[in-house]
Scaffold this motif. Sequence first.
Motif, PDB file in Angstrom:
ATOM      1  N   GLU A 117       0.839  -1.238  -0.036  1.00  0.00           N
ATOM      2  CA  GLU A 117       0.036  -0.095   0.097  1.00  0.00           C
ATOM      3  C   GLU A 117       0.879   1.143  -0.048  1.00  0.00           C
ATOM      4  OE1 GLU A 117      -2.666  -0.321   3.310  1.00  0.00           O
ATOM      5  OE2 GLU A 117      -3.814  -1.823   2.225  1.00  0.00           O
ATOM      6  N   LYS A 118       0.421   2.286  -0.728  1.00  0.00           N
ATOM      7  CA  LYS A 118       1.218   3.607  -1.012  1.00  0.00           C
ATOM      8  C   LYS A 118       2.368   3.477  -2.004  1.00  0.00           C
ATOM      9  CE  LYS A 118      -1.638   5.051   1.996  1.00  0.00           C
ATOM     10  NZ  LYS A 118      -3.080   5.332   1.387  1.00  0.00           N
ATOM     11  N   ALA A 142       0.054   4.321 -11.122  1.00  0.00           N
ATOM     12  CA  ALA A 142      -0.944   4.323 -10.252  1.00  0.00           C
ATOM     13  C   ALA A 142      -0.423   4.149  -8.874  1.00  0.00           C
ATOM     14  CB  ALA A 142      -1.753   2.874 -10.605  1.00  0.00           C
ATOM     15  N   ARG A 143      -0.895   4.507  -7.853  1.00  0.00           N
ATOM     16  CA  ARG A 143      -0.823   4.291  -6.347  1.00  0.00           C
ATOM     17  C   ARG A 143      -1.456   3.441  -5.826  1.00  0.00           C
ATOM     18  NH1 ARG A 143      -1.349   9.106  -2.516  1.00  0.00           N
ATOM     19  NH2 ARG A 143      -3.631   8.578  -2.620  1.00  0.00           N
ATOM     20  N   ILE A 144      -0.986   2.162  -5.081  1.00  0.00           N
ATOM     21  CA  ILE A 144      -1.822   1.425  -4.584  1.00  0.00           C
ATOM     22  C   ILE A 144      -2.403   1.892  -3.195  1.00  0.00           C
ATOM     23  CG2 ILE A 144      -1.755  -1.027  -3.417  1.00  0.00           C
ATOM     24  CD1 ILE A 144       0.663  -1.733  -5.267  1.00  0.00           C
ATOM     25  N   GLU A 145      -3.693   1.846  -3.196  1.00  0.00           N
ATOM     26  CA  GLU A 145      -4.232   2.515  -2.153  1.00  0.00           C
ATOM     27  C   GLU A 145      -4.649   1.360  -0.952  1.00  0.00           C
ATOM     28  OE1 GLU A 145      -5.322   5.888  -1.818  1.00  0.00           O
ATOM     29  OE2 GLU A 145      -3.893   6.009  -3.158  1.00  0.00           O
ATOM     30  N   GLN A 146      -4.894   0.239  -1.553  1.00  0.00           N
ATOM     31  CA  GLN A 146      -5.525  -0.725  -0.397  1.00  0.00           C
ATOM     32  C   GLN A 146      -5.233  -2.234  -0.940  1.00  0.00           C
ATOM     33  OE1 GLN A 146      -9.622  -0.831   0.291  1.00  0.00           O
ATOM     34  NE2 GLN A 146      -9.023  -0.499   2.536  1.00  0.00           N
ATOM     35  N   LYS A 188      -6.879  -2.068  -4.766  1.00  0.00           N
ATOM     36  CA  LYS A 188      -7.311  -0.547  -5.147  1.00  0.00           C
ATOM     37  C   LYS A 188      -6.329   0.261  -5.552  1.00  0.00           C
ATOM     38  CE  LYS A 188     -10.430   2.931  -3.380  1.00  0.00           C
ATOM     39  NZ  LYS A 188     -11.096   3.548  -2.454  1.00  0.00           N
ATOM     40  N   LEU A 189      -6.517   0.580  -6.700  1.00  0.00           N
ATOM     41  CA  LEU A 189      -5.591   1.456  -7.467  1.00  0.00           C
ATOM     42  C   LEU A 189      -6.122   2.757  -7.710  1.00  0.00           C
ATOM     43  CD1 LEU A 189      -4.274  -1.206  -9.925  1.00  0.00           C
ATOM     44  CD2 LEU A 189      -3.032  -0.459  -7.902  1.00  0.00           C
ATOM     45  N   LEU A 190      -5.261   3.730  -7.353  1.00  0.00           N
ATOM     46  CA  LEU A 190      -5.518   5.121  -7.873  1.00  0.00           C
ATOM     47  C   LEU A 190      -4.902   5.421  -9.162  1.00  0.00           C
ATOM     48  CD1 LEU A 190      -6.839   8.115  -7.445  1.00  0.00           C
ATOM     49  CD2 LEU A 190      -4.896   8.678  -5.924  1.00  0.00           C
ATOM     50  N   SER A 228     -10.206   5.672  -9.677  1.00  0.00           N
ATOM     51  CA  SER A 228      -9.814   4.523  -8.998  1.00  0.00           C
ATOM     52  C   SER A 228     -10.316   3.237  -9.190  1.00  0.00           C
ATOM     53  CB  SER A 228     -10.606   4.834  -7.461  1.00  0.00           C
ATOM     54  OG  SER A 228     -10.141   3.731  -6.440  1.00  0.00           O
ATOM     55  N   THR A 279     -10.341  -1.161  -8.643  1.00  0.00           N
ATOM     56  CA  THR A 279     -10.067  -2.496  -7.803  1.00  0.00           C
ATOM     57  C   THR A 279     -10.043  -3.660  -8.694  1.00  0.00           C
ATOM     58  OG1 THR A 279     -11.277  -1.382  -6.016  1.00  0.00           O
ATOM     59  CG2 THR A 279     -10.707  -3.758  -5.751  1.00  0.00           C
TER      60      THR A 279
END
Length: 112
Positions: free
Chosen positions: A4-5, A20-24, A37-39, A47, A49
């Motif tokens: 994450e992050k 992309a940033r890995i959110e979760q 979950k990717l932003l 966003s 998933t």
Amino acid sequence: MAQEKDIVLIYFEDKPLVFARIEQILTDIKPDWYHVKLLLLQIPLQSVTWILRNAYINGDEFTMDGKRLRLELIESPDDTDEFDGTGEKEETQNHKQPEKGKVISFQSLRKK
């Protein structure tokens, strides 16, 4: 392993597509599968998933709708400058600090 992050680069058919940033990362009901979950760092932000195996999160190629994709973890470039612990860069023999410049007030530039 990407976590994450972390920032990843998404490749689509062997071509870089988007960062992309890995959110979760949440576990799925199936063993060794995860809801990721990717932003997507594009305009507009989006966003998504994806349900991925651990190996896919770590960079192995996978397919979606018959199209090849993979995630590549992005590492921050090395910063060779040294810091003295106060947030200020230490001056080294090879690197001299530049002279301080003149501060220009935006207030003075406003139209009257």
